[in-house]
Design an enzyme around this catalytic site. Sequence first.
Site, short mmCIF file in Angstrom:
data_model
loop_
_atom_site.label_atom_id
_atom_site.label_comp_id
_atom_site.label_asym_id
_atom_site.label_seq_id
_atom_site.Cartn_x
_atom_site.Cartn_y
_atom_site.Cartn_z
N LYS A 76 39.78 5.10 58.45
CA LYS A 76 40.72 5.69 57.49
C LYS A 76 40.99 7.18 57.77
CE LYS A 76 39.52 2.40 53.87
NZ LYS A 76 39.06 2.18 52.50
N ASP B 271 43.68 3.21 47.81
CA ASP B 271 42.35 2.94 47.22
C ASP B 271 42.18 3.73 45.91
OD1 ASP B 271 41.38 1.27 49.26
OD2 ASP B 271 40.66 2.97 50.44
P1 NDP Z 1 30.30 5.24 53.56
O1 NDP Z 1 29.48 4.75 54.70
O2 NDP Z 1 31.35 6.25 53.81
O3 NDP Z 1 29.29 5.87 52.44
C1 NDP Z 1 28.15 5.17 52.04
C2 NDP Z 1 27.51 5.87 50.82
O4 NDP Z 1 26.51 4.99 50.33
C3 NDP Z 1 26.81 7.19 51.15
O5 NDP Z 1 26.89 8.04 50.01
C4 NDP Z 1 25.34 6.74 51.37
O6 NDP Z 1 24.39 7.75 51.07
C5 NDP Z 1 25.24 5.65 50.33
N1 NDP Z 1 24.25 4.61 50.61
C6 NDP Z 1 24.26 3.71 51.63
N2 NDP Z 1 23.21 2.86 51.52
C7 NDP Z 1 22.52 3.26 50.41
C8 NDP Z 1 21.33 2.79 49.77
N3 NDP Z 1 20.64 1.74 50.25
N4 NDP Z 1 20.91 3.43 48.65
C9 NDP Z 1 21.60 4.48 48.14
N5 NDP Z 1 22.73 4.97 48.71
C10 NDP Z 1 23.18 4.37 49.83
O7 NDP Z 1 30.86 3.92 52.87
P2 NDP Z 1 32.27 3.71 52.13
O8 NDP Z 1 32.46 4.78 51.10
O9 NDP Z 1 33.35 3.50 53.15
O10 NDP Z 1 32.05 2.28 51.41
C11 NDP Z 1 31.17 2.16 50.31
C12 NDP Z 1 31.35 0.78 49.64
O11 NDP Z 1 32.66 0.64 49.09
C13 NDP Z 1 31.19 -0.40 50.61
O12 NDP Z 1 30.33 -1.32 49.98
C14 NDP Z 1 32.61 -0.97 50.72
O13 NDP Z 1 32.58 -2.37 50.94
C15 NDP Z 1 33.18 -0.65 49.35
N6 NDP Z 1 34.67 -0.58 49.25
C16 NDP Z 1 35.35 -1.40 48.36
C17 NDP Z 1 36.75 -1.33 48.23
C18 NDP Z 1 37.49 -2.23 47.28
O14 NDP Z 1 38.70 -2.32 47.37
N7 NDP Z 1 36.82 -2.92 46.37
C19 NDP Z 1 37.56 -0.36 49.01
C20 NDP Z 1 36.76 0.47 49.89
C21 NDP Z 1 35.37 0.35 49.99
P3 NDP Z 1 23.89 8.82 52.21
O15 NDP Z 1 24.92 9.91 52.24
O16 NDP Z 1 22.58 9.27 51.68
O17 NDP Z 1 23.79 8.06 53.51
#
Ligand code: NDP
Length: 263
Positions: free
Chosen positions: A65, A101
Amino acid sequence: MSLRQFAVFGDPIAHSKSPLLHNSLFLELDPSASYGRYHLRESSELRTRFEALGLSGANITVPFKEVAFKQCDEARGIAREIGSVNTLVREEDRLIGYNTDAPGFFNTLRTTPQRALLLGAGGTAKALAAILRAHKIPLMILNRSEARLESFRLQGYSTATPESFTPDSFDLIINSTSAGLSDDSLPFPRALLEPLLHAGVVAYDVIYGKTTPFLALAKERGATPQDGREMLIEQAALSALHFTEHRFSLESIRALMHRALPA
Ligand code: NDP
């Protein structure tokens, strides 16, 4: 009648529901258009692939993106603020980028929140934070680690890690982390989340298609759970408005997509 082609780009891409949602609309309302999926591996090739395939438009998903934002000729609306594009539309020789989004999420809120807590600080959190701020909703962003919070702080958001977090009263708590996506983990320890989740709170998880541990805990505590299905449909419906040059109403597009992806 000339055929118009659309696609979703991502890596991985096999799981994407976008072809199902968009083809349900095209079949019914716009049979000269069709929608496929493209497994892109090399981000630098996004634009050249788009052009080589002769596409009229595309959706962009993880992890491209931000690349889409950089490679389009003009980003419009909230995409400019977020620096992230999930919808590309060809306008003559130019490539226009939008982010659906953010408004897709906001349109699915059933009430206007007074104070929101956003869990996570990734790409999705950027879009959600920007739209909540655009609607003047007070917001706290909580992430398990410090690094990704920095850019939010520089933009004036209130941020915390579990160590610095002071519990407060929130009527909307959104899980935008990927905790629970392919594992059984809560985004934060139970002891931190439990006091925040109770009757009167909407617990929103952007993950769709399953009851995540976060939503299960919310239900157990009497909060109102909402999963990411409606957001998924709404962002697709808003993209489809661009793809079909606003020839159909959002309501009719939404209805077709809801039918294609039943709850
Ligand atoms: P990113 O990889 O950009 O960010 C992930 C975030 O999650 C970070 O803040 C990370 O923390 C945190 N994280 C990951 N694993 C854990 C864990 N086990 N415990 C706590 N925090 C955790 O991901 P995206 O923002 O691109 O996507 C996030 C979610 O959104 C996905 O599940 C995706 O499928 C969903 N999504 C849904 C959409 C919809 O239309 N419904 C649209 C877009 C996304 P840290 O910084 O500490 O690593």
